[in-house]
Design a protein around this motif. Structure first.
Motif, PDB file in Angstrom:
ATOM      1  N   ILE A  65       0.946  -1.221  -0.012  1.00  0.00           N
ATOM      2  CA  ILE A  65       0.034  -0.045  -0.066  1.00  0.00           C
ATOM      3  C   ILE A  65       0.855   1.299  -0.070  1.00  0.00           C
ATOM      4  O   ILE A  65       0.608   2.198  -0.838  1.00  0.00           O
ATOM      5  CB  ILE A  65      -0.907   0.221   1.253  1.00  0.00           C
ATOM      6  N   PHE A 121      -9.917  -1.978  -4.921  1.00  0.00           N
ATOM      7  CA  PHE A 121     -10.108  -1.947  -3.300  1.00  0.00           C
ATOM      8  C   PHE A 121     -11.516  -2.155  -2.920  1.00  0.00           C
ATOM      9  O   PHE A 121     -11.752  -2.625  -2.094  1.00  0.00           O
ATOM     10  CB  PHE A 121      -9.518  -0.540  -3.043  1.00  0.00           C
ATOM     11  N   TRP A 125     -10.521  -5.388  -1.612  1.00  0.00           N
ATOM     12  CA  TRP A 125      -9.857  -5.444  -0.384  1.00  0.00           C
ATOM     13  C   TRP A 125     -10.713  -5.032   0.842  1.00  0.00           C
ATOM     14  O   TRP A 125     -10.849  -5.565   1.849  1.00  0.00           O
ATOM     15  CB  TRP A 125      -8.752  -4.320  -0.445  1.00  0.00           C
TER      16      TRP A 125
END
Length: 219
Positions: A65, A121, A125
Protein backbone atom coordinates in the motif's frame (compact mmCIF):
# COMPACT_ATOMS: atom_id res chain seq x y z
CA UNK A 1 11.53 12.79 1.41
CA UNK A 2 12.63 16.41 1.16
CA UNK A 3 15.78 15.34 -0.66
CA UNK A 4 13.75 13.31 -3.11
CA UNK A 5 11.56 16.27 -3.96
CA UNK A 6 14.53 18.61 -4.44
CA UNK A 7 16.74 16.32 -6.55
CA UNK A 8 15.57 15.52 -10.08
CA UNK A 9 17.76 12.41 -10.34
CA UNK A 10 16.68 11.12 -6.93
CA UNK A 11 13.02 11.63 -7.85
CA UNK A 12 13.41 9.59 -11.03
CA UNK A 13 15.30 6.82 -9.24
CA UNK A 14 12.69 6.67 -6.48
CA UNK A 15 9.92 6.58 -9.08
CA UNK A 16 11.68 3.79 -10.97
CA UNK A 17 12.37 1.68 -7.88
CA UNK A 18 8.79 1.95 -6.64
CA UNK A 19 7.60 1.08 -10.15
CA UNK A 20 9.81 -2.01 -10.31
CA UNK A 21 8.50 -3.08 -6.92
CA UNK A 22 4.91 -2.75 -8.16
CA UNK A 23 5.76 -4.68 -11.33
CA UNK A 24 6.99 -7.58 -9.18
CA UNK A 25 3.74 -7.49 -7.20
CA UNK A 26 1.75 -7.32 -10.45
CA UNK A 27 3.42 -10.51 -11.68
CA UNK A 28 2.69 -12.29 -8.41
CA UNK A 29 -0.93 -11.08 -8.47
CA UNK A 30 -1.34 -12.22 -12.08
CA UNK A 31 0.12 -15.65 -11.33
CA UNK A 32 -2.41 -16.28 -8.58
CA UNK A 33 -5.36 -14.91 -10.54
CA UNK A 34 -4.43 -16.89 -13.64
CA UNK A 35 -4.97 -20.14 -11.76
CA UNK A 36 -8.66 -19.19 -11.42
CA UNK A 37 -9.34 -19.93 -15.09
CA UNK A 38 -8.28 -23.58 -14.89
CA UNK A 39 -8.56 -24.61 -11.22
CA UNK A 40 -10.85 -23.15 -8.59
CA UNK A 41 -9.22 -25.36 -5.95
CA UNK A 42 -5.68 -24.06 -6.63
CA UNK A 43 -6.95 -20.48 -6.68
CA UNK A 44 -8.71 -21.03 -3.34
CA UNK A 45 -5.58 -22.56 -1.79
CA UNK A 46 -3.30 -19.74 -2.93
CA UNK A 47 -5.80 -17.04 -1.96
CA UNK A 48 -6.37 -18.62 1.44
CA UNK A 49 -2.63 -18.70 2.07
CA UNK A 50 -2.21 -15.05 1.04
CA UNK A 51 -5.27 -14.02 3.04
CA UNK A 52 -4.28 -15.72 6.28
CA UNK A 53 -0.48 -15.60 6.32
CA UNK A 54 0.61 -13.04 8.98
CA UNK A 55 3.72 -12.03 7.03
CA UNK A 56 1.64 -11.23 3.96
CA UNK A 57 -1.17 -9.51 5.86
CA UNK A 58 0.75 -7.42 8.38
CA UNK A 59 4.11 -6.82 6.66
CA UNK A 60 3.91 -7.20 2.89
CA UNK A 61 0.42 -5.74 2.49
CA UNK A 62 1.23 -2.44 4.27
CA UNK A 63 4.48 -2.23 2.29
CA UNK A 64 2.50 -2.71 -0.92
CA UNK A 65 0.00 0.00 0.00
CA UNK A 66 2.87 2.37 0.82
CA UNK A 67 4.51 1.51 -2.51
CA UNK A 68 1.34 2.31 -4.44
CA UNK A 69 0.81 5.63 -2.66
CA UNK A 70 4.50 6.57 -2.96
CA UNK A 71 4.60 5.76 -6.68
CA UNK A 72 1.57 7.89 -7.47
CA UNK A 73 2.68 10.78 -5.27
CA UNK A 74 6.09 10.80 -6.96
CA UNK A 75 4.36 10.65 -10.33
CA UNK A 76 2.41 13.82 -9.56
CA UNK A 77 5.54 15.51 -8.19
CA UNK A 78 7.51 14.67 -11.35
CA UNK A 79 4.69 15.88 -13.57
CA UNK A 80 4.46 19.23 -11.75
CA UNK A 81 8.24 19.68 -11.71
CA UNK A 82 8.53 18.87 -15.41
CA UNK A 83 5.76 21.28 -16.37
CA UNK A 84 7.34 24.06 -14.32
CA UNK A 85 10.74 23.38 -15.89
CA UNK A 86 9.31 23.54 -19.39
CA UNK A 87 7.44 26.77 -18.64
CA UNK A 88 10.60 28.44 -17.35
CA UNK A 89 13.23 27.16 -19.77
CA UNK A 90 11.37 27.08 -23.08
CA UNK A 91 9.36 29.79 -24.79
CA UNK A 92 8.11 27.18 -27.23
CA UNK A 93 8.13 23.57 -26.16
CA UNK A 94 7.56 20.78 -28.66
CA UNK A 95 7.28 17.69 -26.49
CA UNK A 96 6.71 15.40 -29.44
CA UNK A 97 10.11 16.24 -30.87
CA UNK A 98 12.01 14.55 -28.04
CA UNK A 99 9.60 12.12 -26.39
CA UNK A 100 6.90 9.64 -27.33
CA UNK A 101 3.22 10.39 -26.82
CA UNK A 102 3.04 7.79 -24.04
CA UNK A 103 6.00 9.21 -22.14
CA UNK A 104 4.39 12.68 -22.25
CA UNK A 105 1.04 11.39 -21.00
CA UNK A 106 2.01 8.93 -18.27
CA UNK A 107 0.06 11.02 -15.77
CA UNK A 108 -3.22 10.34 -17.59
CA UNK A 109 -2.78 6.58 -17.86
CA UNK A 110 -1.68 6.70 -14.21
CA UNK A 111 -4.89 8.46 -13.22
CA UNK A 112 -6.98 5.81 -14.95
CA UNK A 113 -5.02 3.10 -13.15
CA UNK A 114 -5.51 4.95 -9.86
CA UNK A 115 -9.28 5.03 -10.48
CA UNK A 116 -9.15 1.32 -11.29
CA UNK A 117 -7.32 0.62 -8.03
CA UNK A 118 -10.10 2.43 -6.21
CA UNK A 119 -12.64 0.11 -7.87
CA UNK A 120 -10.46 -2.92 -7.18
CA UNK A 121 -10.09 -2.01 -3.50
CA UNK A 122 -13.85 -1.49 -3.29
CA UNK A 123 -14.49 -4.86 -4.92
CA UNK A 124 -11.98 -7.01 -3.07
CA UNK A 125 -9.87 -5.40 -0.36
CA UNK A 126 -12.66 -3.61 1.53
CA UNK A 127 -14.98 -6.67 1.64
CA UNK A 128 -12.03 -8.79 2.79
CA UNK A 129 -11.27 -6.39 5.65
CA UNK A 130 -14.96 -6.28 6.64
CA UNK A 131 -15.19 -10.08 6.51
CA UNK A 132 -12.16 -10.56 8.77
CA UNK A 133 -12.06 -7.61 11.14
CA UNK A 134 -15.60 -6.19 11.26
CA UNK A 135 -17.91 -9.19 10.95
CA UNK A 136 -15.32 -11.66 12.32
CA UNK A 137 -16.86 -14.25 10.01
CA UNK A 138 -15.55 -17.81 10.28
CA UNK A 139 -12.83 -18.57 7.76
CA UNK A 140 -13.91 -20.56 4.71
CA UNK A 141 -10.99 -21.69 2.51
CA UNK A 142 -13.36 -22.31 -0.41
CA UNK A 143 -15.00 -18.89 -0.52
CA UNK A 144 -12.46 -17.07 -2.71
CA UNK A 145 -13.32 -18.41 -6.15
CA UNK A 146 -17.11 -17.89 -5.85
CA UNK A 147 -16.48 -14.34 -4.61
CA UNK A 148 -14.15 -13.67 -7.55
CA UNK A 149 -16.62 -15.13 -10.02
CA UNK A 150 -19.41 -12.97 -8.63
CA UNK A 151 -17.41 -9.77 -9.24
CA UNK A 152 -17.29 -10.47 -12.99
CA UNK A 153 -20.96 -11.30 -13.41
CA UNK A 154 -21.71 -7.83 -14.77
CA UNK A 155 -20.62 -7.17 -18.38
CA UNK A 156 -20.19 -3.49 -17.52
CA UNK A 157 -17.80 -4.19 -14.65
CA UNK A 158 -15.94 -6.73 -16.76
CA UNK A 159 -15.60 -4.11 -19.49
CA UNK A 160 -14.28 -1.54 -17.00
CA UNK A 161 -11.65 -3.99 -15.82
CA UNK A 162 -10.64 -4.79 -19.39
CA UNK A 163 -10.38 -1.10 -20.29
CA UNK A 164 -8.29 -0.45 -17.20
CA UNK A 165 -5.86 -3.16 -18.23
CA UNK A 166 -5.48 -1.51 -21.64
CA UNK A 167 -4.36 1.66 -19.87
CA UNK A 168 -2.10 -0.45 -17.66
CA UNK A 169 -0.43 -1.77 -20.81
CA UNK A 170 0.11 1.76 -22.10
CA UNK A 171 1.55 2.82 -18.75
CA UNK A 172 3.88 -0.17 -18.55
CA UNK A 173 4.99 0.19 -22.17
CA UNK A 174 6.95 3.31 -21.32
CA UNK A 175 7.26 3.11 -17.54
CA UNK A 176 8.71 -0.38 -17.14
CA UNK A 177 11.34 0.06 -19.85
CA UNK A 178 12.38 3.54 -18.72
CA UNK A 179 12.74 2.38 -15.10
CA UNK A 180 15.81 0.34 -16.09
CA UNK A 181 17.45 3.47 -17.47
CA UNK A 182 16.51 5.52 -14.42
CA UNK A 183 18.28 3.12 -12.05
CA UNK A 184 21.41 3.13 -14.23
CA UNK A 185 20.91 -0.19 -15.99
CA UNK A 186 22.89 0.68 -19.11
CA UNK A 187 25.08 -2.18 -20.34
CA UNK A 188 25.13 -4.94 -22.93
CA UNK A 189 21.89 -6.34 -21.52
CA UNK A 190 19.97 -3.07 -21.92
CA UNK A 191 18.40 -4.02 -25.24
CA UNK A 192 17.25 -7.38 -23.89
CA UNK A 193 15.85 -5.73 -20.75
CA UNK A 194 13.89 -3.24 -22.86
CA UNK A 195 12.46 -6.00 -25.04
CA UNK A 196 11.47 -7.95 -21.93
CA UNK A 197 9.77 -4.86 -20.49
CA UNK A 198 7.83 -4.27 -23.72
CA UNK A 199 6.72 -7.91 -23.84
CA UNK A 200 5.70 -7.78 -20.18
CA UNK A 201 3.67 -4.62 -20.87
CA UNK A 202 1.60 -6.55 -23.40
CA UNK A 203 1.43 -10.10 -22.04
CA UNK A 204 0.42 -9.35 -18.44
CA UNK A 205 -2.40 -6.85 -19.14
CA UNK A 206 -3.73 -9.09 -21.94
CA UNK A 207 -3.58 -12.00 -19.51
CA UNK A 208 -5.65 -10.04 -16.99
CA UNK A 209 -8.19 -9.22 -19.70
CA UNK A 210 -8.45 -12.90 -20.61
CA UNK A 211 -9.01 -13.78 -16.95
CA UNK A 212 -11.82 -11.20 -16.67
CA UNK A 213 -13.53 -12.42 -19.85
CA UNK A 214 -13.25 -16.12 -18.93
CA UNK A 215 -14.66 -15.50 -15.45
CA UNK A 216 -17.51 -13.49 -16.95
CA UNK A 217 -18.32 -16.28 -19.43
CA UNK A 218 -18.22 -18.90 -16.67
CA UNK A 219 -21.46 -17.63 -15.15
Amino acid sequence: MGGLIKSSIARKVAMALSGLFLVFFLLQHFTINFTSIFSADIFNELSHFMGTNPLVQFVLQPVLIFGVVFHFVMGFVLEIKNKNARAIKYAKYNGGANASWMSRNMIYSGLVILAFLGLHFYDFWVPEIVHKYVEFAPEDPTRYYPELLHKFESPIRTGLYALSFVFLALHLWHGFASSFQSVGFNNKYSVAATKFAKAFAIVIPVGFIIIAIVLHLNH
